[in-house]
Design a protein around this motif. Structure first.
Motif, mmCIF file in Angstrom:
data_model
loop_
_atom_site.group_PDB
_atom_site.id
_atom_site.type_symbol
_atom_site.label_atom_id
_atom_site.label_comp_id
_atom_site.label_asym_id
_atom_site.label_seq_id
_atom_site.Cartn_x
_atom_site.Cartn_y
_atom_site.Cartn_z
ATOM 1 N N ARG A 184 0.950 -1.050 0.150
ATOM 2 C CA ARG A 184 -0.008 0.103 -0.057
ATOM 3 C C ARG A 184 0.969 1.304 0.169
ATOM 4 N NH1 ARG A 184 -5.396 -0.638 0.399
ATOM 5 N NH2 ARG A 184 -6.040 -2.860 0.870
ATOM 6 N N ASP A 214 2.018 4.793 -1.992
ATOM 7 C CA ASP A 214 1.109 5.730 -2.905
ATOM 8 C C ASP A 214 1.112 5.570 -4.473
ATOM 9 O OD1 ASP A 214 0.597 7.322 -0.527
ATOM 10 O OD2 ASP A 214 2.233 8.703 -0.954
ATOM 11 N N VAL A 226 -1.424 2.493 -4.686
ATOM 12 C CA VAL A 226 -2.953 3.044 -4.330
ATOM 13 C C VAL A 226 -3.273 3.964 -5.375
ATOM 14 C CG1 VAL A 226 -3.977 4.223 -2.438
ATOM 15 C CG2 VAL A 226 -2.200 2.395 -1.725
ATOM 16 N N GLN A 285 -5.230 2.597 -8.220
ATOM 17 C CA GLN A 285 -6.019 1.229 -7.931
ATOM 18 C C GLN A 285 -7.318 1.122 -8.851
ATOM 19 O OE1 GLN A 285 -7.425 1.126 -3.780
ATOM 20 N NE2 GLN A 285 -7.400 3.243 -3.708
ATOM 21 N N ILE A 341 -6.073 -4.359 -3.171
ATOM 22 C CA ILE A 341 -5.828 -3.077 -3.682
ATOM 23 C C ILE A 341 -6.474 -3.023 -5.089
ATOM 24 C CG2 ILE A 341 -4.086 -1.376 -4.117
ATOM 25 C CD1 ILE A 341 -2.260 -2.869 -2.478
#
Length: 280
Positions: free
Chosen positions: A46, A48, A51, A54, A83
Protein backbone atom coordinates in the motif's frame (compact mmCIF):
# COMPACT_ATOMS: atom_id res chain seq x y z
CA UNK A 1 -3.50 0.08 -18.12
CA UNK A 2 -1.19 -2.83 -17.39
CA UNK A 3 0.80 -3.31 -14.18
CA UNK A 4 3.87 -5.56 -14.27
CA UNK A 5 5.78 -6.66 -11.18
CA UNK A 6 9.04 -8.53 -10.79
CA UNK A 7 9.45 -9.42 -7.13
CA UNK A 8 12.32 -11.10 -5.33
CA UNK A 9 12.90 -11.62 -1.64
CA UNK A 10 14.70 -8.27 -1.35
CA UNK A 11 12.94 -5.88 -3.77
CA UNK A 12 10.09 -5.49 -6.26
CA UNK A 13 10.27 -3.61 -9.56
CA UNK A 14 6.89 -2.30 -10.73
CA UNK A 15 6.15 -0.99 -14.24
CA UNK A 16 2.94 0.54 -15.56
CA UNK A 17 2.16 0.54 -19.28
CA UNK A 18 -0.26 3.45 -19.72
CA UNK A 19 -2.92 3.57 -22.41
CA UNK A 20 -0.89 6.12 -24.39
CA UNK A 21 2.15 3.83 -24.36
CA UNK A 22 4.02 5.76 -21.69
CA UNK A 23 5.75 3.74 -18.96
CA UNK A 24 6.13 4.66 -15.29
CA UNK A 25 8.06 2.74 -12.69
CA UNK A 26 8.57 2.24 -8.97
CA UNK A 27 10.86 0.11 -6.79
CA UNK A 28 9.63 -1.20 -3.45
CA UNK A 29 10.28 -3.96 -0.93
CA UNK A 30 10.36 -7.61 -1.92
CA UNK A 31 7.72 -10.24 -1.22
CA UNK A 32 7.84 -13.99 -0.77
CA UNK A 33 4.62 -15.86 0.11
CA UNK A 34 6.64 -18.64 1.76
CA UNK A 35 7.70 -16.20 4.47
CA UNK A 36 4.84 -13.64 4.42
CA UNK A 37 1.06 -13.91 4.72
CA UNK A 38 -1.35 -12.36 2.20
CA UNK A 39 -2.20 -9.73 4.82
CA UNK A 40 1.45 -8.83 5.42
CA UNK A 41 2.05 -8.49 1.69
CA UNK A 42 -1.08 -6.38 1.28
CA UNK A 43 0.05 -3.94 3.97
CA UNK A 44 3.48 -3.49 2.41
CA UNK A 45 2.01 -3.02 -1.07
CA UNK A 46 0.00 0.00 0.00
CA UNK A 47 2.44 2.62 -1.24
CA UNK A 48 1.21 5.79 -2.92
CA UNK A 49 2.47 4.65 -6.33
CA UNK A 50 0.16 1.63 -6.30
CA UNK A 51 -2.77 2.97 -4.30
CA UNK A 52 -3.11 5.97 -6.62
CA UNK A 53 -3.55 3.58 -9.56
CA UNK A 54 -6.02 1.18 -8.00
CA UNK A 55 -8.99 2.36 -10.09
CA UNK A 56 -7.06 2.49 -13.38
CA UNK A 57 -5.19 -0.82 -13.56
CA UNK A 58 -6.99 -3.33 -15.77
CA UNK A 59 -4.51 -6.22 -15.95
CA UNK A 60 -1.68 -7.28 -13.61
CA UNK A 61 1.20 -9.59 -14.51
CA UNK A 62 3.01 -10.40 -11.26
CA UNK A 63 6.16 -12.54 -11.30
CA UNK A 64 7.54 -13.45 -7.90
CA UNK A 65 9.86 -15.55 -5.80
CA UNK A 66 8.03 -18.36 -4.04
CA UNK A 67 5.14 -18.35 -6.54
CA UNK A 68 5.52 -21.84 -7.99
CA UNK A 69 2.82 -23.60 -5.93
CA UNK A 70 -0.85 -22.77 -6.65
CA UNK A 71 -1.56 -21.92 -3.01
CA UNK A 72 1.31 -19.42 -2.91
CA UNK A 73 0.10 -17.82 -6.14
CA UNK A 74 -3.33 -17.51 -4.57
CA UNK A 75 -1.92 -15.69 -1.54
CA UNK A 76 -0.19 -13.13 -3.74
CA UNK A 77 -3.33 -12.73 -5.84
CA UNK A 78 -5.33 -12.06 -2.65
CA UNK A 79 -2.88 -9.37 -1.59
CA UNK A 80 -3.09 -7.70 -5.01
CA UNK A 81 -6.87 -8.01 -5.13
CA UNK A 82 -7.15 -6.16 -1.81
CA UNK A 83 -5.87 -3.08 -3.68
CA UNK A 84 -6.84 -3.75 -7.30
CA UNK A 85 -10.32 -5.22 -6.87
CA UNK A 86 -11.30 -4.66 -10.53
CA UNK A 87 -8.14 -5.92 -12.22
CA UNK A 88 -7.53 -9.20 -14.02
CA UNK A 89 -4.64 -10.72 -12.07
CA UNK A 90 -2.00 -13.20 -13.32
CA UNK A 91 0.61 -14.50 -10.87
CA UNK A 92 3.58 -16.54 -12.07
CA UNK A 93 6.93 -17.74 -10.81
CA UNK A 94 10.04 -15.57 -11.03
CA UNK A 95 11.53 -18.23 -13.31
CA UNK A 96 8.92 -17.35 -15.91
CA UNK A 97 10.06 -13.73 -15.59
CA UNK A 98 13.68 -14.73 -16.18
CA UNK A 99 12.74 -16.86 -19.20
CA UNK A 100 10.45 -14.26 -20.80
CA UNK A 101 12.92 -11.42 -20.21
CA UNK A 102 16.08 -13.15 -21.45
CA UNK A 103 14.84 -15.73 -23.97
CA UNK A 104 11.67 -14.12 -25.26
CA UNK A 105 10.32 -16.71 -27.69
CA UNK A 106 13.60 -18.60 -28.20
CA UNK A 107 14.77 -21.75 -26.38
CA UNK A 108 17.40 -21.52 -23.66
CA UNK A 109 18.25 -22.03 -20.02
CA UNK A 110 17.28 -19.12 -17.75
CA UNK A 111 18.86 -18.65 -14.33
CA UNK A 112 18.32 -16.41 -11.33
CA UNK A 113 21.28 -15.35 -9.19
CA UNK A 114 20.04 -12.75 -6.74
CA UNK A 115 19.46 -13.12 -3.01
CA UNK A 116 18.56 -16.72 -3.85
CA UNK A 117 19.04 -18.84 -6.97
CA UNK A 118 16.97 -20.89 -9.37
CA UNK A 119 16.93 -22.10 -12.99
CA UNK A 120 14.78 -23.55 -15.74
CA UNK A 121 14.92 -25.05 -19.21
CA UNK A 122 12.68 -23.06 -21.60
CA UNK A 123 11.52 -24.12 -25.07
CA UNK A 124 10.58 -20.63 -26.28
CA UNK A 125 7.00 -20.78 -25.04
CA UNK A 126 6.97 -22.63 -21.76
CA UNK A 127 9.23 -23.95 -19.00
CA UNK A 128 9.90 -27.62 -19.68
CA UNK A 129 12.15 -28.51 -16.73
CA UNK A 130 13.38 -27.07 -13.44
CA UNK A 131 15.74 -28.10 -10.68
CA UNK A 132 14.74 -28.22 -6.99
CA UNK A 133 14.94 -24.83 -5.29
CA UNK A 134 15.73 -25.80 -1.71
CA UNK A 135 15.71 -22.30 -0.20
CA UNK A 136 18.27 -20.33 1.74
CA UNK A 137 19.03 -23.04 4.32
CA UNK A 138 19.27 -26.10 2.08
CA UNK A 139 20.07 -24.58 -1.31
CA UNK A 140 20.40 -21.26 -3.17
CA UNK A 141 23.83 -22.17 -4.54
CA UNK A 142 25.40 -19.18 -6.29
CA UNK A 143 22.95 -16.73 -4.73
CA UNK A 144 23.81 -13.88 -2.41
CA UNK A 145 22.59 -15.66 0.69
CA UNK A 146 24.72 -18.72 -0.11
CA UNK A 147 27.83 -16.60 -0.67
CA UNK A 148 27.16 -14.42 2.37
CA UNK A 149 26.58 -17.46 4.58
CA UNK A 150 29.97 -18.90 3.58
CA UNK A 151 31.60 -15.51 4.27
CA UNK A 152 30.04 -15.33 7.76
CA UNK A 153 30.99 -18.92 8.52
CA UNK A 154 34.57 -18.16 7.58
CA UNK A 155 34.47 -15.01 9.72
CA UNK A 156 33.28 -16.89 12.79
CA UNK A 157 35.88 -19.64 12.35
CA UNK A 158 38.64 -17.16 11.42
CA UNK A 159 39.16 -18.91 8.09
CA UNK A 160 39.60 -15.82 5.92
CA UNK A 161 42.57 -13.53 5.32
CA UNK A 162 43.20 -11.27 8.30
CA UNK A 163 43.00 -8.09 6.20
CA UNK A 164 39.55 -9.04 4.92
CA UNK A 165 38.40 -9.95 8.43
CA UNK A 166 39.70 -6.68 9.87
CA UNK A 167 38.06 -4.68 7.08
CA UNK A 168 34.74 -6.42 7.79
CA UNK A 169 35.00 -5.65 11.50
CA UNK A 170 35.76 -1.99 10.79
CA UNK A 171 32.88 -1.62 8.32
CA UNK A 172 30.17 -3.74 9.97
CA UNK A 173 31.34 -3.95 13.61
CA UNK A 174 30.91 -7.69 13.28
CA UNK A 175 31.07 -10.15 16.13
CA UNK A 176 29.93 -13.76 16.32
CA UNK A 177 27.02 -12.77 18.60
CA UNK A 178 25.82 -10.04 16.23
CA UNK A 179 25.89 -12.48 13.32
CA UNK A 180 23.99 -15.16 15.22
CA UNK A 181 21.40 -12.67 16.45
CA UNK A 182 20.68 -11.52 12.87
CA UNK A 183 20.62 -15.04 11.45
CA UNK A 184 18.64 -16.80 14.18
CA UNK A 185 16.54 -14.12 15.86
CA UNK A 186 15.93 -11.23 13.46
CA UNK A 187 13.53 -11.28 10.48
CA UNK A 188 14.74 -11.90 6.90
CA UNK A 189 18.05 -13.71 7.63
CA UNK A 190 18.55 -14.42 3.92
CA UNK A 191 18.62 -10.69 3.17
CA UNK A 192 21.09 -10.13 6.00
CA UNK A 193 23.49 -12.78 4.75
CA UNK A 194 23.18 -11.61 1.15
CA UNK A 195 23.90 -8.01 2.20
CA UNK A 196 27.60 -8.86 2.60
CA UNK A 197 27.99 -9.57 -1.12
CA UNK A 198 28.55 -5.91 -1.91
CA UNK A 199 31.55 -5.87 0.43
CA UNK A 200 32.82 -9.15 -1.03
CA UNK A 201 32.40 -7.81 -4.57
CA UNK A 202 34.27 -4.61 -3.69
CA UNK A 203 37.18 -6.80 -2.56
CA UNK A 204 37.08 -9.42 -5.32
CA UNK A 205 40.62 -8.52 -6.38
CA UNK A 206 41.57 -10.51 -3.26
CA UNK A 207 41.82 -14.23 -4.13
CA UNK A 208 39.67 -15.18 -1.14
CA UNK A 209 36.75 -12.96 -2.16
CA UNK A 210 37.12 -13.92 -5.81
CA UNK A 211 37.01 -17.57 -4.77
CA UNK A 212 33.79 -17.11 -2.81
CA UNK A 213 32.00 -16.05 -5.99
CA UNK A 214 33.79 -18.45 -8.34
CA UNK A 215 33.23 -21.55 -6.20
CA UNK A 216 29.61 -20.60 -5.51
CA UNK A 217 28.93 -20.20 -9.23
CA UNK A 218 30.56 -23.57 -9.89
CA UNK A 219 28.32 -25.08 -7.21
CA UNK A 220 25.29 -23.54 -8.95
CA UNK A 221 26.29 -24.99 -12.31
CA UNK A 222 26.82 -28.44 -10.79
CA UNK A 223 23.47 -28.47 -8.96
CA UNK A 224 21.42 -26.76 -11.65
CA UNK A 225 22.62 -26.06 -15.20
CA UNK A 226 24.60 -29.25 -15.72
CA UNK A 227 21.53 -31.34 -14.87
CA UNK A 228 19.62 -30.14 -17.95
CA UNK A 229 19.64 -32.22 -21.14
CA UNK A 230 22.16 -30.95 -23.74
CA UNK A 231 23.08 -28.00 -21.50
CA UNK A 232 26.33 -27.41 -23.40
CA UNK A 233 24.38 -26.74 -26.61
CA UNK A 234 21.93 -24.22 -25.16
CA UNK A 235 22.42 -20.49 -24.50
CA UNK A 236 22.33 -19.84 -20.75
CA UNK A 237 21.13 -16.45 -19.48
CA UNK A 238 21.13 -14.91 -16.03
CA UNK A 239 19.17 -12.29 -14.14
CA UNK A 240 19.94 -10.88 -10.71
CA UNK A 241 22.34 -8.53 -9.00
CA UNK A 242 24.85 -11.23 -8.02
CA UNK A 243 25.19 -12.35 -11.64
CA UNK A 244 25.23 -8.82 -13.04
CA UNK A 245 27.79 -7.22 -10.74
CA UNK A 246 30.10 -10.22 -10.82
CA UNK A 247 29.63 -11.13 -14.48
CA UNK A 248 33.37 -11.38 -15.08
CA UNK A 249 33.71 -14.17 -12.52
CA UNK A 250 30.46 -15.79 -13.65
CA UNK A 251 31.64 -15.91 -17.27
CA UNK A 252 34.98 -17.44 -16.20
CA UNK A 253 33.25 -20.12 -14.12
CA UNK A 254 30.90 -20.83 -17.04
CA UNK A 255 33.78 -21.06 -19.51
CA UNK A 256 35.58 -23.52 -17.24
CA UNK A 257 32.39 -25.61 -17.07
CA UNK A 258 31.69 -25.59 -20.80
CA UNK A 259 28.60 -23.38 -20.56
CA UNK A 260 27.59 -20.84 -23.24
CA UNK A 261 26.60 -17.57 -21.57
CA UNK A 262 24.06 -15.47 -23.45
CA UNK A 263 22.62 -12.51 -21.52
CA UNK A 264 23.43 -11.32 -18.00
CA UNK A 265 21.02 -8.64 -16.78
CA UNK A 266 20.43 -7.13 -13.37
CA UNK A 267 16.65 -7.15 -13.50
CA UNK A 268 14.13 -8.73 -15.87
CA UNK A 269 11.64 -5.86 -15.63
CA UNK A 270 12.70 -4.14 -18.89
CA UNK A 271 12.51 -7.42 -20.79
CA UNK A 272 9.13 -8.20 -19.23
CA UNK A 273 7.81 -4.80 -20.23
CA UNK A 274 8.88 -5.39 -23.83
CA UNK A 275 7.45 -8.93 -23.74
CA UNK A 276 4.01 -7.73 -22.67
CA UNK A 277 4.08 -4.65 -24.92
CA UNK A 278 4.48 -6.96 -27.89
CA UNK A 279 1.31 -8.77 -26.86
CA UNK A 280 -0.83 -5.62 -26.76
Amino acid sequence: MILIADSGSSKTDWRVIHRDGQISQYRGVGFNPYYMTAEEMSIQMRHDFLVNLQEEIEVIFYYGAGCAAPERKQEVAEALRSIFSRAEIHVDHDLAAAAHATCGHSPGIACILGTGSNSCDYDGERITATRPAAGYILGDEGGGCYIGRKFLQDFIHEEMPSKIREAAIERFHLTQHIIQDHVYRQPYPSRYMASFCRFISENKSDPYCYGLFYNSFKDFFAKHVCKYTHYREKPVSFVGSIAYYNSDILRKAALDTGIQVNLIIESPIAGLTLYHQQKL
